[in-house]
Design a protein around this motif. Sequence first.
Motif, PDB file in Angstrom:
ATOM      1  N   ALA A 195       1.103  -1.227   0.040  1.00 39.73           N
ATOM      2  CA  ALA A 195       0.162  -0.186  -0.085  1.00 39.73           C
ATOM      3  C   ALA A 195       0.663   1.158   0.220  1.00 39.73           C
ATOM      4  O   ALA A 195       1.427   1.886   1.014  1.00 39.73           O
ATOM      5  N   PHE A 196       0.630   1.900  -0.971  1.00 41.35           N
ATOM      6  CA  PHE A 196       1.345   3.116  -0.918  1.00 41.35           C
ATOM      7  C   PHE A 196       0.037   4.316  -1.056  1.00 41.35           C
ATOM      8  O   PHE A 196      -0.972   4.627  -2.269  1.00 41.35           O
ATOM      9  N   TYR A 197       0.049   4.668   0.623  1.00 42.57           N
ATOM     10  CA  TYR A 197      -1.558   5.481   0.264  1.00 42.57           C
ATOM     11  C   TYR A 197      -1.701   6.645   1.079  1.00 42.57           C
ATOM     12  O   TYR A 197      -0.321   6.924   2.113  1.00 42.57           O
ATOM     13  N   THR A 198      -1.872   7.771   0.976  1.00 44.68           N
ATOM     14  CA  THR A 198      -1.623   8.439   1.441  1.00 44.68           C
ATOM     15  C   THR A 198      -2.522   9.854   2.304  1.00 44.68           C
ATOM     16  O   THR A 198      -2.346  10.220   3.096  1.00 44.68           O
ATOM     17  N   LYS A 199      -3.387   8.581   2.673  1.00 38.29           N
ATOM     18  CA  LYS A 199      -4.361   8.651   3.938  1.00 38.29           C
ATOM     19  C   LYS A 199      -4.316   7.749   5.189  1.00 38.29           C
ATOM     20  O   LYS A 199      -3.898   6.083   4.460  1.00 38.29           O
ATOM     21  N   ASP A 200      -4.464   7.679   6.492  1.00 36.50           N
ATOM     22  CA  ASP A 200      -4.905   6.971   7.115  1.00 36.50           C
ATOM     23  C   ASP A 200      -6.461   5.999   6.867  1.00 36.50           C
ATOM     24  O   ASP A 200      -6.802   6.770   6.290  1.00 36.50           O
ATOM     25  N   VAL A 201      -6.400   4.618   7.774  1.00 32.34           N
ATOM     26  CA  VAL A 201      -7.610   3.759   6.760  1.00 32.34           C
ATOM     27  C   VAL A 201      -8.122   3.359   8.151  1.00 32.34           C
ATOM     28  O   VAL A 201      -7.094   2.598   9.406  1.00 32.34           O
ATOM     29  N   PRO A 202      -9.559   3.597   7.633  1.00 33.30           N
ATOM     30  CA  PRO A 202     -10.179   2.443   8.836  1.00 33.30           C
ATOM     31  C   PRO A 202     -10.696   0.747   9.092  1.00 33.30           C
ATOM     32  O   PRO A 202     -10.164   0.342   8.325  1.00 33.30           O
ATOM     33  N   PHE A 203      -9.885   0.863  10.193  1.00 34.57           N
ATOM     34  CA  PHE A 203     -10.836  -0.787  10.654  1.00 34.57           C
ATOM     35  C   PHE A 203     -11.062  -0.781  11.948  1.00 34.57           C
ATOM     36  O   PHE A 203     -11.866   0.041  12.565  1.00 34.57           O
ATOM     37  N   THR A 204     -11.515  -2.150  11.418  1.00 31.89           N
ATOM     38  CA  THR A 204     -12.170  -2.307  12.935  1.00 31.89           C
ATOM     39  C   THR A 204     -11.680  -4.074  13.412  1.00 31.89           C
ATOM     40  O   THR A 204     -11.337  -4.271  12.356  1.00 31.89           O
ATOM     41  N   MET A 205     -12.240  -4.011  14.568  1.00 35.92           N
ATOM     42  CA  MET A 205     -11.467  -5.447  15.452  1.00 35.92           C
ATOM     43  C   MET A 205     -12.269  -6.142  16.615  1.00 35.92           C
ATOM     44  O   MET A 205     -13.142  -4.624  17.010  1.00 35.92           O
ATOM     45  N   GLU A 206     -12.054  -7.054  16.027  1.00 38.16           N
ATOM     46  CA  GLU A 206     -13.101  -7.992  17.402  1.00 38.16           C
ATOM     47  C   GLU A 206     -12.517  -8.956  18.278  1.00 38.16           C
ATOM     48  O   GLU A 206     -10.837  -9.472  18.353  1.00 38.16           O
ATOM     49  N   VAL A 207     -12.454  -9.050  19.380  1.00 36.67           N
ATOM     50  CA  VAL A 207     -11.846  -9.690  19.834  1.00 36.67           C
ATOM     51  C   VAL A 207     -12.500 -11.152  21.372  1.00 36.67           C
ATOM     52  O   VAL A 207     -13.966 -10.353  21.229  1.00 36.67           O
ATOM     53  N   ASP A 208     -11.944 -11.951  21.532  1.00 37.39           N
ATOM     54  CA  ASP A 208     -12.969 -12.764  22.480  1.00 37.39           C
ATOM     55  C   ASP A 208     -12.489 -12.553  24.105  1.00 37.39           C
ATOM     56  O   ASP A 208     -12.446 -11.472  24.570  1.00 37.39           O
ATOM     57  N   ALA A 209     -14.043 -12.850  24.694  1.00 36.08           N
ATOM     58  CA  ALA A 209     -13.910 -12.739  26.162  1.00 36.08           C
ATOM     59  C   ALA A 209     -12.648 -12.612  26.891  1.00 36.08           C
ATOM     60  O   ALA A 209     -11.923 -11.820  27.777  1.00 36.08           O
ATOM     61  N   GLN A 210     -11.002 -13.449  26.385  1.00 34.20           N
ATOM     62  CA  GLN A 210      -9.767 -13.590  26.444  1.00 34.20           C
ATOM     63  C   GLN A 210      -8.633 -12.605  26.146  1.00 34.20           C
ATOM     64  O   GLN A 210      -7.796 -12.383  27.365  1.00 34.20           O
ATOM     65  N   GLY A 211      -9.987 -11.485  25.121  1.00 33.76           N
ATOM     66  CA  GLY A 211      -9.216 -10.321  24.714  1.00 33.76           C
ATOM     67  C   GLY A 211      -7.736 -11.173  23.314  1.00 33.76           C
ATOM     68  O   GLY A 211      -7.074 -10.179  23.060  1.00 33.76           O
ATOM     69  N   ASN A 212      -8.623 -11.695  23.438  1.00 33.10           N
ATOM     70  CA  ASN A 212      -7.700 -12.621  22.114  1.00 33.10           C
ATOM     71  C   ASN A 212      -8.525 -11.717  20.580  1.00 33.10           C
ATOM     72  O   ASN A 212      -9.438 -12.516  20.820  1.00 33.10           O
ATOM     73  N   VAL A 213      -7.751 -11.460  19.675  1.00 33.59           N
ATOM     74  CA  VAL A 213      -8.163 -10.686  18.565  1.00 33.59           C
ATOM     75  C   VAL A 213      -9.147 -12.456  17.857  1.00 33.59           C
ATOM     76  O   VAL A 213      -8.322 -12.950  17.391  1.00 33.59           O
ATOM     77  N   THR A 214      -9.936 -11.843  17.519  1.00 32.50           N
ATOM     78  CA  THR A 214     -10.247 -12.669  16.634  1.00 32.50           C
ATOM     79  C   THR A 214     -10.458 -12.417  14.966  1.00 32.50           C
ATOM     80  O   THR A 214     -11.079 -12.950  14.516  1.00 32.50           O
ATOM     81  N   ALA A 215     -10.895 -11.214  14.245  1.00 33.48           N
ATOM     82  CA  ALA A 215     -11.351 -10.627  13.724  1.00 33.48           C
ATOM     83  C   ALA A 215     -11.059  -8.960  12.689  1.00 33.48           C
ATOM     84  O   ALA A 215     -10.715  -8.086  14.796  1.00 33.48           O
ATOM     85  N   VAL A 216     -10.043  -8.673  11.932  1.00 31.37           N
ATOM     86  CA  VAL A 216     -10.007  -7.076  11.784  1.00 31.37           C
ATOM     87  C   VAL A 216     -10.393  -7.508  10.234  1.00 31.37           C
ATOM     88  O   VAL A 216     -11.092  -8.289   9.133  1.00 31.37           O
ATOM     89  N   HIS A 217     -11.398  -5.882  10.068  1.00 29.38           N
ATOM     90  CA  HIS A 217     -11.848  -5.666   9.279  1.00 29.38           C
ATOM     91  C   HIS A 217     -11.461  -4.269   8.951  1.00 29.38           C
ATOM     92  O   HIS A 217     -11.220  -3.523   9.405  1.00 29.38           O
ATOM     93  N   VAL A 218     -10.712  -4.163   6.888  1.00 31.59           N
ATOM     94  CA  VAL A 218      -9.895  -3.289   6.472  1.00 31.59           C
ATOM     95  C   VAL A 218     -11.220  -3.082   5.454  1.00 31.59           C
ATOM     96  O   VAL A 218     -10.726  -3.944   4.693  1.00 31.59           O
TER      97      VAL A 218
END
Length: 260
Positions: A195-218
């Motif tokens: 990525a050669f990109y001139t702006k910041d990109v939005p993301f969302t992130m989900e974790v489980d009850a133990q704080g483990n990352v389960t999903a990232v959407h970009v």
Amino acid sequence: MPRHTPFAAALVLAGVAAATSGCLGFPDAEADPVRPAVTPSVSRSPAAPPAKDDVVAALTKLMSAQYTFHVVSNLPSEDDGKVDASGGFDHAGKIYEENVTITGGKYPGHIHRIVFDKDLYSRADEKDKWVHLDLARAKHPDYDGVDMENPTGLPQFTSGIVSATKTGPTSYKGLFDPMSGEGEFLPVGHPSIVAFYTKDVPFTMEVDAQGNVTAVHVEMEQTDKPAVVMDTTFANHGKPLATQRPAKNKTGEADDMYYR
């Protein structure tokens, strides 16, 4: 601009290099310059919001443990098609596996790679024999092998987090800078887009009850083209990988050209 880069080529078996073109992987996709659809509108604060620390901590925890991943994404140009990649990583055990398929577009293809420390096994078709490459002896291990410190792009993504807010008990949203790292590998989960990109990109992130990352959407917007949408899921946190070394009777040695 986001652009698609070819995945590592499948290795050539010893004794067959002369009968091939020397490249059994995906051909180079032409660079497709793209400007962001809008100009940056978010001013960065020198003080990181509290949720940013939580997001970075969760991603750092993920990188240090075993996990499996699955990523699905369209690629920047319609000529590139879509990528579907799955696999797993064990940083301490130095084990990595990826099974990548590109469909649609001009360059469909497949690559399956397994790494045990300095031993790389690769094949372009599940019916093919595995090709073994000794990365300790390879002349260009960085090119032919896998960066075992960053095989899935997570360090770049983590270092690029600009801001984050908590949107629910186990959910976050924020912005990241895809130009923050040296490799700029995206999507998260498999390095297939530079990525050669001139702006910041939005993301969302989900974790489980133990704080483990389960999903990232970009989502990366493009001018006059569909956005590049990347969805990555993570599972089996802290569990041993099911990855095994290929059987010897199903493995051949890489051609000598990789060692000279």
